[in-house]
Design a protein around this motif. Sequence first.
Motif, PDB file in Angstrom:
ATOM      1  N   UNK A 364       0.825  -1.212   0.000  1.00  0.00           N
ATOM      2  CA  UNK A 364       0.000   0.000   0.000  1.00  0.00           C
ATOM      3  C   UNK A 364       0.857   1.259   0.000  1.00  0.00           C
ATOM      4  N   UNK A 365       1.984   1.202   0.701  1.00  0.00           N
ATOM      5  CA  UNK A 365       2.820   2.385   0.869  1.00  0.00           C
ATOM      6  C   UNK A 365       3.462   2.827  -0.446  1.00  0.00           C
ATOM      7  N   UNK A 366       3.501   4.142  -0.640  1.00  0.00           N
ATOM      8  CA  UNK A 366       4.206   4.708  -1.788  1.00  0.00           C
ATOM      9  C   UNK A 366       5.549   5.310  -1.385  1.00  0.00           C
ATOM     10  N   UNK A 367       5.885   5.198  -0.103  1.00  0.00           N
ATOM     11  CA  UNK A 367       7.061   5.887   0.410  1.00  0.00           C
ATOM     12  C   UNK A 367       8.104   4.905   0.910  1.00  0.00           C
ATOM     13  N   UNK A 368       9.342   5.163   0.580  1.00  0.00           N
ATOM     14  CA  UNK A 368      10.446   4.358   1.109  1.00  0.00           C
ATOM     15  C   UNK A 368      10.747   4.723   2.550  1.00  0.00           C
ATOM     16  N   UNK A 369      10.086   5.754   3.076  1.00  0.00           N
ATOM     17  CA  UNK A 369      10.310   6.212   4.443  1.00  0.00           C
ATOM     18  C   UNK A 369       9.357   5.573   5.442  1.00  0.00           C
ATOM     19  N   UNK A 370       8.577   4.590   4.999  1.00  0.00           N
ATOM     20  CA  UNK A 370       7.652   3.886   5.885  1.00  0.00           C
ATOM     21  C   UNK A 370       8.089   2.436   6.009  1.00  0.00           C
ATOM     22  N   UNK A 371       8.301   1.997   7.234  1.00  0.00           N
ATOM     23  CA  UNK A 371       8.654   0.608   7.529  1.00  0.00           C
ATOM     24  C   UNK A 371       7.508  -0.010   8.329  1.00  0.00           C
ATOM     25  N   UNK A 372       7.045  -1.160   7.878  1.00  0.00           N
ATOM     26  CA  UNK A 372       5.912  -1.845   8.498  1.00  0.00           C
ATOM     27  C   UNK A 372       6.399  -3.132   9.149  1.00  0.00           C
ATOM     28  N   UNK A 373       6.102  -3.308  10.440  1.00  0.00           N
ATOM     29  CA  UNK A 373       6.471  -4.531  11.153  1.00  0.00           C
ATOM     30  C   UNK A 373       5.295  -5.005  11.988  1.00  0.00           C
ATOM     31  N   UNK A 374       5.154  -6.301  12.112  1.00  0.00           N
ATOM     32  CA  UNK A 374       4.064  -6.858  12.920  1.00  0.00           C
ATOM     33  C   UNK A 374       4.422  -8.279  13.320  1.00  0.00           C
ATOM     34  N   UNK A 387       7.342 -15.409  13.757  1.00  0.00           N
ATOM     35  CA  UNK A 387       6.500 -14.513  14.556  1.00  0.00           C
ATOM     36  C   UNK A 387       5.745 -13.507  13.697  1.00  0.00           C
ATOM     37  N   UNK A 388       6.338 -13.102  12.581  1.00  0.00           N
ATOM     38  CA  UNK A 388       5.725 -12.082  11.748  1.00  0.00           C
ATOM     39  C   UNK A 388       6.698 -11.641  10.678  1.00  0.00           C
ATOM     40  N   UNK A 389       6.706 -10.332  10.387  1.00  0.00           N
ATOM     41  CA  UNK A 389       7.563  -9.855   9.303  1.00  0.00           C
ATOM     42  C   UNK A 389       7.831  -8.366   9.469  1.00  0.00           C
ATOM     43  N   UNK A 390       8.774  -7.866   8.675  1.00  0.00           N
ATOM     44  CA  UNK A 390       9.089  -6.446   8.613  1.00  0.00           C
ATOM     45  C   UNK A 390       9.478  -6.127   7.175  1.00  0.00           C
ATOM     46  N   UNK A 391       8.956  -5.018   6.641  1.00  0.00           N
ATOM     47  CA  UNK A 391       9.249  -4.685   5.238  1.00  0.00           C
ATOM     48  C   UNK A 391       8.961  -3.221   4.968  1.00  0.00           C
ATOM     49  N   UNK A 392       9.576  -2.716   3.922  1.00  0.00           N
ATOM     50  CA  UNK A 392       9.196  -1.430   3.355  1.00  0.00           C
ATOM     51  C   UNK A 392       8.814  -1.652   1.884  1.00  0.00           C
ATOM     52  N   UNK A 393       8.392  -0.589   1.246  1.00  0.00           N
ATOM     53  CA  UNK A 393       7.890  -0.674  -0.126  1.00  0.00           C
ATOM     54  C   UNK A 393       8.917  -1.284  -1.075  1.00  0.00           C
TER      55      UNK A 393
END
Length: 445
Positions: A364-374, A387-393
């Motif tokens: 969903x993110x259009x920005x390289x400045x957003x990191x999503x972890x869960x 346990x989960x994952x972590x990623x950016x665009x």
Amino acid sequence: MIRNREQLTKTPAHEVALDCIEAGIAATQPTRVMSEALERDGTTLTVDDATVDLDEYSEVVVVGGGKAAAQMAAVIEDVLGERLTDGVVVTNDPQETDCIAVVKGSHPTPDEAGEEGARRVLSLADDATADTLVLCLISGGGSALLPAPVDGVELAELQSLTDDLLASGATIHEINAVRKHLSAIKGGQLAAAAAPATVHSLLVSDVVGNDPSVIASGPTVPDESTYADALAVLDRYDITPAAAVEAHLDGGIAGNRPETPGPDDEVFEASRVHVLADGFTALAAARTVAEERGYTPIILSSRVEGEAREAAKTHVAIAEEALATENPVAAPAVFLSGGETTVTLDGDGSGGPNQEFVLSGALTSDSADVVVASVDTDGTDGASDVAGAIADHDALGDHDRARAALTANDVTPYLAERGLVVDTGKTGTNVNDLRVVVAGDPGTR
């Protein structure tokens, strides 16, 4: 705690996200919260906000179940020492204890060992008298780990039904309404077995809102759900149970067997409940770490539910708003949430709600400045061993393949291939999901 952390630490934003995850899991460790809640001074036992005179009881027994049950049992052994008479708990993460028997069961689908352990728990409760102090240790996973199916329903039938419910997208409240009415231990029935003993239940909550009747299906608290509610859940999700299950529920609706004990039942007169840790405990610890690292932390909610991939879109939208307009705060910021999202299965792949959250959010993110972890704080996300994952665009590579993996509910192989899964192993705790969305970097101020 994160076994592949070095591989995952790609930027300062990744680092703070992983720091938040580790802090949240550490803050909810059963040994930590139990040690903080229990204290013994001679014959006086302090349990959270209550005091108990041990001399008023001829015996002290421990029962319970859940992913954290063994760690909780080890602490209570240390505190009680020679005053502990007997005990048995069921867990999928056993450890060595001296007096309390630890039975290894299966989660999320119950097994024969769990059933045997649940019967032993019930037997010990049945033997309790008015001179018994019962300490009940309950944590997430207790519903599956303490199956004890009712007479006439086989464990295999309960296993099949549990699998169907987990795949349906039903909420934990709905799943537990069914479980309570197919169990001899859930829905207040453990407290009924122990009455007239004094019961103190110590809970590590994996339930949004901390409703004790939902945590492990509430074995020691009143149940307001009914047989009709249980059957309605099966109808709602178009689940056809085994004939014995349907006959049992129909018999309950017809009044041929009693409902689970409700709020006015006298079996709860000597029963107290203490919630020692929950999802907000993890969020508060993560918030502190984010602030120490120079980010503005915002706890969005500890009660996020619904479809994981849809929840991710909202979280990322908030992070990108912060970057673009400085609302609700200016970046760099860390947005945190807890709760329990779900996945409605359309495919038969490997994955879980936390990994789907990350993959959907990064897409969903259009920005390289957003990191999503869960992550799932117990270390196991859905039908996977991570346990989960972590990623950016930018980390996702071929976005068409990423979307195909999401559609097929087969996200673990895709994320693992790119080194994006978070591997903690079993953590010994369970307070549901911990989500961290990082926007910006303090170094760019």
